[in-house]
Structure formats: structure tokens, C-alpha cells
Design a protein around this motif. Structure first.
Motif, PDB file in Angstrom:
ATOM      1  N   MET A  18       0.796  -1.218   0.000  1.00  0.00           N
ATOM      2  CA  MET A  18       0.000   0.000   0.000  1.00  0.00           C
ATOM      3  C   MET A  18       0.833   1.276   0.000  1.00  0.00           C
ATOM      4  O   MET A  18       0.354   2.336  -0.369  1.00  0.00           O
ATOM      5  CB  MET A  18      -0.912   0.005   1.217  1.00  0.00           C
ATOM      6  N   GLY A  19       2.074   1.194   0.433  1.00  0.00           N
ATOM      7  CA  GLY A  19       2.884   2.405   0.491  1.00  0.00           C
ATOM      8  C   GLY A  19       4.258   2.126   1.050  1.00  0.00           C
ATOM      9  O   GLY A  19       4.698   0.971   1.111  1.00  0.00           O
ATOM     10  N   TYR A  34      14.809   5.773  -2.389  1.00  0.00           N
ATOM     11  CA  TYR A  34      15.448   4.906  -3.389  1.00  0.00           C
ATOM     12  C   TYR A  34      14.530   3.739  -3.768  1.00  0.00           C
ATOM     13  O   TYR A  34      14.466   3.346  -4.936  1.00  0.00           O
ATOM     14  CB  TYR A  34      16.793   4.379  -2.889  1.00  0.00           C
ATOM     15  N   ARG A  35      13.802   3.186  -2.779  1.00  0.00           N
ATOM     16  CA  ARG A  35      12.850   2.097  -3.079  1.00  0.00           C
ATOM     17  C   ARG A  35      11.763   2.588  -4.029  1.00  0.00           C
ATOM     18  O   ARG A  35      11.383   1.894  -4.970  1.00  0.00           O
ATOM     19  CB  ARG A  35      12.216   1.557  -1.796  1.00  0.00           C
ATOM     20  N   VAL A  36      11.265   3.789  -3.783  1.00  0.00           N
ATOM     21  CA  VAL A  36      10.249   4.367  -4.667  1.00  0.00           C
ATOM     22  C   VAL A  36      10.804   4.487  -6.081  1.00  0.00           C
ATOM     23  O   VAL A  36      10.162   4.107  -7.051  1.00  0.00           O
ATOM     24  CB  VAL A  36       9.788   5.752  -4.145  1.00  0.00           C
ATOM     25  N   LEU A  44       4.069   1.997  -8.371  1.00  0.00           N
ATOM     26  CA  LEU A  44       3.463   3.143  -7.689  1.00  0.00           C
ATOM     27  C   LEU A  44       1.985   3.275  -8.033  1.00  0.00           C
ATOM     28  O   LEU A  44       1.169   3.609  -7.173  1.00  0.00           O
ATOM     29  CB  LEU A  44       4.209   4.427  -8.051  1.00  0.00           C
ATOM     30  N   GLU A  45       1.626   3.009  -9.265  1.00  0.00           N
ATOM     31  CA  GLU A  45       0.213   3.058  -9.652  1.00  0.00           C
ATOM     32  C   GLU A  45      -0.597   2.005  -8.917  1.00  0.00           C
ATOM     33  O   GLU A  45      -1.712   2.273  -8.453  1.00  0.00           O
ATOM     34  CB  GLU A  45       0.068   2.890 -11.164  1.00  0.00           C
ATOM     35  N   LEU A  50      -4.537   0.718  -4.573  1.00  0.00           N
ATOM     36  CA  LEU A  50      -4.897   0.028  -3.332  1.00  0.00           C
ATOM     37  C   LEU A  50      -5.138   1.016  -2.190  1.00  0.00           C
ATOM     38  O   LEU A  50      -6.102   0.870  -1.428  1.00  0.00           O
ATOM     39  CB  LEU A  50      -3.811  -0.962  -2.932  1.00  0.00           C
ATOM     40  N   ALA A  51      -4.289   2.016  -2.076  1.00  0.00           N
ATOM     41  CA  ALA A  51      -4.443   3.011  -1.014  1.00  0.00           C
ATOM     42  C   ALA A  51      -5.738   3.803  -1.192  1.00  0.00           C
ATOM     43  O   ALA A  51      -6.454   4.070  -0.221  1.00  0.00           O
ATOM     44  CB  ALA A  51      -3.249   3.948  -0.993  1.00  0.00           C
ATOM     45  N   ARG A  52      -6.054   4.136  -2.419  1.00  0.00           N
ATOM     46  CA  ARG A  52      -7.290   4.882  -2.690  1.00  0.00           C
ATOM     47  C   ARG A  52      -8.510   4.036  -2.345  1.00  0.00           C
ATOM     48  O   ARG A  52      -9.454   4.525  -1.719  1.00  0.00           O
ATOM     49  CB  ARG A  52      -7.347   5.310  -4.148  1.00  0.00           C
TER      50      ARG A  52
END
Length: 77
Positions: A18-19, A34-36, A44-45, A50-52
């Protein structure tokens, strides 16, 4: 992305799918960034979707109003 605190990991960012969470240090924040970067746009999408969905399920105006009402009733007793 948020600081790894119990209130956040218990309710908002509940898992890696989720994040991103990090300890409140510069080194940990750097690692998370760096992971991002390494995960890229596709991951990320998926995390954003999922977060939304979780936000829409748990944090609606009706649910938040009911939670505050319960809190105020508990405080008033």
C-alpha cells in the motif's frame, strides 16, 4: 510514504503493498526514496490504487462522523 509509527502503520499504510514507511531518520528516508525510485511507475500506480480503495472504504464522511460521535459520547460519559 510516511514515518513508521504505530498509528500510521496500523491504520493508513498497513503493508508494503500500500505504500512506503521509514524510520524518522535521514538515512531511512533516503532508503525509502530509493525504493520508490527503483519500483517505478507501475508499482506506484498499483500502490496508489490500493491506497485509494482503502481510503474510500474506511474514511468516508459517514464513517468518520460516526467515529467522532462515538468518541464524543465516550468522553461525555
Amino acid at each position: 510514504m510516511a514515518t513508521r509509527l504505530a498509528s500510521i502503520t496500523g491504520s493508513v499504510i498497513v503493508g508494503n503493498e500500500m505504500g512506503y514507511t521509514f524510520s524518522p531518520t535521514v538515512a531511512s528516508l533516503k532508503e525509502a526514496l530509493y525504493r520508490v525510485w527503483e519500483d517505478g511507475k507501475g508499482v506506484l500506480e498499483k500502490k496508489g490504487h490500493l491506497a485509494r480503495q482503502r481510503g474510500l472504504e474506511l474514511f468516508t464522511a459517514t464513517k468518520m462522523a460516526a467515529a467522532f460521535e462515538r468518541l464524543f459520547l465516550c468522553i461525555s460519559n
